[in-house]
Design an enzyme around this catalytic site. Sequence first.
Site, PDB file in Angstrom:
ATOM      1  N   TYR A 159      15.848  -3.425  -4.979  1.00 44.47           N
ATOM      2  CA  TYR A 159      15.727  -2.540  -6.137  1.00 44.47           C
ATOM      3  C   TYR A 159      16.856  -2.812  -7.120  1.00 44.47           C
ATOM      4  O   TYR A 159      17.903  -3.294  -6.726  1.00 44.47           O
ATOM      5  CB  TYR A 159      15.812  -1.075  -5.699  1.00 44.47           C
ATOM      6  N   ALA A 170       0.731   8.731  -6.769  1.00 43.92           N
ATOM      7  CA  ALA A 170      -0.070   7.596  -7.261  1.00 43.92           C
ATOM      8  C   ALA A 170       0.505   7.023  -8.547  1.00 43.92           C
ATOM      9  O   ALA A 170      -0.208   6.817  -9.535  1.00 43.92           O
ATOM     10  CB  ALA A 170      -1.529   8.015  -7.453  1.00 43.92           C
ATOM     11  N   GLY A 207       2.278   8.420 -10.675  1.00 46.14           N
ATOM     12  CA  GLY A 207       2.315   9.404 -11.758  1.00 46.14           C
ATOM     13  C   GLY A 207       0.943   9.863 -12.189  1.00 46.14           C
ATOM     14  O   GLY A 207       0.809  10.836 -12.933  1.00 46.14           O
TER      15      GLY A 207
END
Length: 337
Positions: free
Chosen positions: A58, A219, A221
């Site tokens: 990330y 999902a 948003g």
Amino acid sequence: MEREAMEYTRFGNSGLTVSRLCLGTAPFGKQTDEHTAHDILDEAAAAGVNFLDTADGYPMGADLALVGRTEEIVGQWLRGKRDQFIVATKAGMPMGQAAWDRGGSRKHLLDAIDGSLARLGTDYVDLYQLHFDDPNTPLDETLDALDTIVRAGKARYVGVSNFLAYRLARTIGRSETLGLTRVASVQPRYNLLFRQIERELLPLAEEEGIAVIPFNPLAGGLLTGKYRAADQPEKGRFSAEVGQSFADVYRERYWHDRAFDTVGRLNEVASGIGESLAAVSIAWVLANPAITSVILGASHPDQLTDTLAAVDLALPDDLKVALDDISHGYRFGDAAR
């Protein structure tokens, strides 16, 4: 609706206890700057969240020059309070140009854990996870490397993410056969628009005492109800902000007429009880007895308002049945479209 305080639960069959909400950190360092990320961490901690999930690869959608930045941001925030939190990270995403700078090989994992610990500013993580199943590395080699990491005191528990049910079953079997550290958790995608794991993965996890910590409960948003099919989002998982390849993945997963129709019906149910669709969607995931803790994502503190409220939302049986019925087809994958 009935409200309760933050809940805590056992982490599968282990002796570990975690909050039922876990803060995911994928946007930190790209979509979200360090100051804002620390505000998000502060808000989650104030709500009783003691479980943090990150990864060496990330921020999501970042190029190789930026990977690892998320762990650094989390590590800065943890200074002086490391002992108050359960810290999970993952390995397997590309961390360099070399062929061995990724995956589940012994070489990579033994290097990767040291890199994560340095960035996080700690001498151990509570949970060390394989980010993906690596088809190019023998499973026994990967499990032996994870066992080495635990025996060295660099991780307390190990887990897997994005594993199919049969591979999780084989992982459990091989670790038991070889006398290696057993996986304690699995991190799958799970939400009202993606329910395939109910058929095999969740029953397996329950039977084997494996903690389940699903990601993507909204999902990307879509289950906030804020998007329309004609939208061209400039921010969030469906936009180039996260990198075009990631945006394309999320659009392929969810940006379909059938999904928008389902979201509309789900939103009517949530509105009918005076709750946000986001809170109801997460409460639905938490209501499944196989689920240990749900990973919440946020790129700004105000996005946590509805999602943190989900742990306080006890869904009546009839409401859960209504949500189950509306989303039933998503237990069977793309063929149900």
